[in-house]
Enzyme design. Structure first.
Site, mmCIF file in Angstrom:
data_model
loop_
_atom_site.group_PDB
_atom_site.id
_atom_site.type_symbol
_atom_site.label_atom_id
_atom_site.label_comp_id
_atom_site.label_asym_id
_atom_site.label_seq_id
_atom_site.Cartn_x
_atom_site.Cartn_y
_atom_site.Cartn_z
ATOM 1 N N LYS A 21 1.285 -1.484 -0.186
ATOM 2 C CA LYS A 21 0.012 0.127 -0.011
ATOM 3 C C LYS A 21 0.879 0.990 0.035
ATOM 4 C CE LYS A 21 -4.195 -1.406 1.930
ATOM 5 N NZ LYS A 21 -5.803 -1.161 2.651
ATOM 6 N N LYS A 42 -4.040 -11.107 -6.359
ATOM 7 C CA LYS A 42 -5.111 -11.529 -5.680
ATOM 8 C C LYS A 42 -6.159 -10.550 -6.064
ATOM 9 C CE LYS A 42 -5.026 -8.425 -1.404
ATOM 10 N NZ LYS A 42 -5.183 -8.396 0.529
ATOM 11 N N LYS A 100 -10.079 -5.333 -3.144
ATOM 12 C CA LYS A 100 -11.304 -3.796 -2.802
ATOM 13 C C LYS A 100 -10.210 -2.683 -3.186
ATOM 14 C CE LYS A 100 -12.273 -5.298 1.128
ATOM 15 N NZ LYS A 100 -12.784 -5.230 2.622
HETATM 16 P P1 TYM Z 1 -9.981 -7.242 4.100
HETATM 17 O O1 TYM Z 1 -11.782 -6.680 4.076
HETATM 18 O O2 TYM Z 1 -9.291 -7.057 2.884
HETATM 19 O O3 TYM Z 1 -10.994 -8.465 3.735
HETATM 20 C C1 TYM Z 1 -12.167 -8.901 4.683
HETATM 21 C C2 TYM Z 1 -11.789 -11.097 4.175
HETATM 22 O O4 TYM Z 1 -11.660 -10.916 2.780
HETATM 23 C C3 TYM Z 1 -10.890 -11.868 2.447
HETATM 24 N N1 TYM Z 1 -10.146 -11.390 1.546
HETATM 25 C C4 TYM Z 1 -10.191 -12.273 0.364
HETATM 26 N N2 TYM Z 1 -9.961 -14.307 0.815
HETATM 27 C C5 TYM Z 1 -9.377 -14.385 -0.942
HETATM 28 N N3 TYM Z 1 -9.361 -14.507 -2.018
HETATM 29 C C6 TYM Z 1 -8.830 -12.555 -1.707
HETATM 30 N N4 TYM Z 1 -9.049 -12.760 -3.287
HETATM 31 C C7 TYM Z 1 -9.130 -11.700 -0.843
HETATM 32 N N5 TYM Z 1 -9.609 -10.567 -0.610
HETATM 33 C C8 TYM Z 1 -9.913 -10.811 0.952
HETATM 34 C C9 TYM Z 1 -9.619 -11.079 3.951
HETATM 35 O O5 TYM Z 1 -8.626 -12.385 4.338
HETATM 36 C C10 TYM Z 1 -10.326 -11.395 5.010
HETATM 37 O O6 TYM Z 1 -10.615 -12.361 6.044
HETATM 38 N N6 TYM Z 1 -6.913 -6.502 7.790
HETATM 39 C C11 TYM Z 1 -7.962 -6.981 7.321
HETATM 40 C C12 TYM Z 1 -9.220 -7.023 8.328
HETATM 41 C C13 TYM Z 1 -8.935 -6.720 10.088
HETATM 42 C C14 TYM Z 1 -8.994 -8.776 10.349
HETATM 43 C C15 TYM Z 1 -9.211 -7.730 11.908
HETATM 44 C C16 TYM Z 1 -9.627 -9.319 9.974
HETATM 45 C C17 TYM Z 1 -9.194 -5.715 10.758
HETATM 46 N N7 TYM Z 1 -9.171 -6.272 12.397
HETATM 47 C C18 TYM Z 1 -9.053 -9.216 12.495
HETATM 48 C C19 TYM Z 1 -9.341 -10.536 11.115
HETATM 49 C C20 TYM Z 1 -9.214 -10.185 12.212
HETATM 50 C C21 TYM Z 1 -8.265 -6.422 6.050
HETATM 51 O O7 TYM Z 1 -8.221 -5.271 6.004
HETATM 52 O O8 TYM Z 1 -9.701 -7.346 5.120
#
Ligand code: TYM
Length: 329
Positions: free
Chosen positions: A110, A194, A197
């Site tokens: 990022k 990957k 978003k």
């Molecule tokens: P975020 O918002 O980017 O994504 C949410 C969830 O979706 C999964 N994910 C994917 N899985 C498979 N293929 C993909 N291309 C893909 N893109 C996203 C992510 O692995 C995630 O499980 N840092 C985290 C949010 C967070 C969090 C937490 C997660 C904040 N606090 C505590 C677990 C526990 C994030 O940015 O996810």
């Protein structure tokens, strides 16, 4: 078991989020005690329009419910409504090794794409994520593969705090499925990256909440590989392999069986079937989301309830943390 997992509010929920994470949360809510925060404070690590962020947060809650999360069975809440997250995040930052934060892949990536200077929040983001998890004495965290490094960091933080101040936190396990089960859904345009978003090219992702035309267009336009064989081989045929995973996860048909059906038929009929599958698969989600859009007051109310519940679970841990680190009561 107590399960927790979070999702950022910004950007539309795509099939990577849904198949890699949210669909599994839905199954878990019937078997475990589950907490699912929409992590709005995490979104602030990159510049946001305040009005848009508030709208996106409500929208994400609606997408989650439309995806099958049931507020009667799990605790659905907004991270910033439970101030204990920020308090614990600060305390964890004071023991977080700077070197480890600087090595985090997400920070490095990022940091590269951001136009103006990177803020400190982008660097300390994993400490906030660790606090989301440790605050609730979470047993397990279902995430996609991209979050595994942050989970490792969370475990390091728990161990470090416990060895410095005495046993306080549980060390949570990461629940990551295999790649064939959706742990890492790839971009439709560049299947080496990957599905994300924050990818500036919207053609790389497909969302169950977009209109059918959009879904069809992005799937039909997906990058495929040289040759015309429909075969699962992530190293040699990353584009087709990704589409096979998407198909299998939505249809429930095995990859081997799809390969067999399309033997010698080329990419176009396969993509057409996948596009129609994605449209019909996501129709119930879109319908539910449209209904929820008319029920904002209900959403606001359930978020209040969720925050109260989360706070009551967080309180004993934050009290213990304050006491352990020497804050005056
Ligand atoms: P975020 O918002 O980017 O994504 C949410 C969830 O979706 C999964 N994910 C994917 N899985 C498979 N293929 C993909 N291309 C893909 N893109 C996203 C992510 O692995 C995630 O499980 N840092 C985290 C949010 C967070 C969090 C937490 C997660 C904040 N606090 C505590 C677990 C526990 C994030 O940015 O996810």
């Amino acid at each position: 078991m107590r399960i927790l997992s979070g999702i950022q509010p910004t950007g539309i929920m795509h099939l990577g989020n849904y198949l890699g994470a949210v669909r599994r949360w839905k199954d878990m809510q019937t078997k475990h005690e589950c907490l699912f925060p929409v992590v709005d404070l995490h979104a602030l690590t990159v510049p946001q329009n305040p009005k848009e962020l508030r709208k996106a947060t409500l929208n994400k809650v609606m997408e989650l419910i439309a995806s099958g999360l049931d507020p009667e069975r799990c605790t659905l809440f907004v991270q910033s409504h439970v101030k204990e997250h920020t308090e614990l995040a600060w305390i964890l930052q004071t023991i977080a090794p700077l070197g480890e934060l600087e090595r985090m892949t997400q920070y490095k990536e990022k940091g590269k794409t951001q136009k103006s200077g990177v803020n400190a929040g982008l660097l300390t983001y994993p400490a906030l994520m660790a606090s989301d998890i440790l605050l609730y004495q979470t047993d397990a965290v279902p995430v996609g593969k991209d979050q595994v490094q942050h989970l490792e960091f969370t475990r390091t933080m728990a161990r470090k705090f416990n060895s410095t101040f005495g046993q306080t936190f549980k060390e949570p396990a990461a629940l990551v499925s295999s790649e064939k089960e959706g742990a890492k859904i790839m971009s439709l345009v560049d299947p080496k990256k990957k599905m994300s978003k924050s990818d500036p090219n919207p053609k790389g992702r497909v969302s169950p909440f977009e209109d059918p035309e959009h879904i069809r267009r992005n799937i039909m336009g997906a990058t495929t590989d040289a040759g015309k064989e429909i075969r699962y081989s992530p190293a040699k045929k990353p584009g087709v392999s990704n589409l096979l995973v998407l198909h299998s996860l939505m249809s429930g048909e095995s990859i081997a069986s799809i390969e067999k059906r399309f033997k010698g038929k080329g990419y176009a009929p396969f993509k057409r079937e996948l596009a129609e599958l994605a449209v019909s698969f996501s129709e119930p989600l879109r319908k539910k989301k449209r209904e929820l859009e008319r029920r904002e007051a209900y959403i606001q109310e359930l978020l209040k309830r969720g925050a109260r519940k989360a706070r009551s679970l967080a309180e004993p841990t934050i009290e213990e943390v304050r006491e352990r680190v020497g804050l005056l009561s």
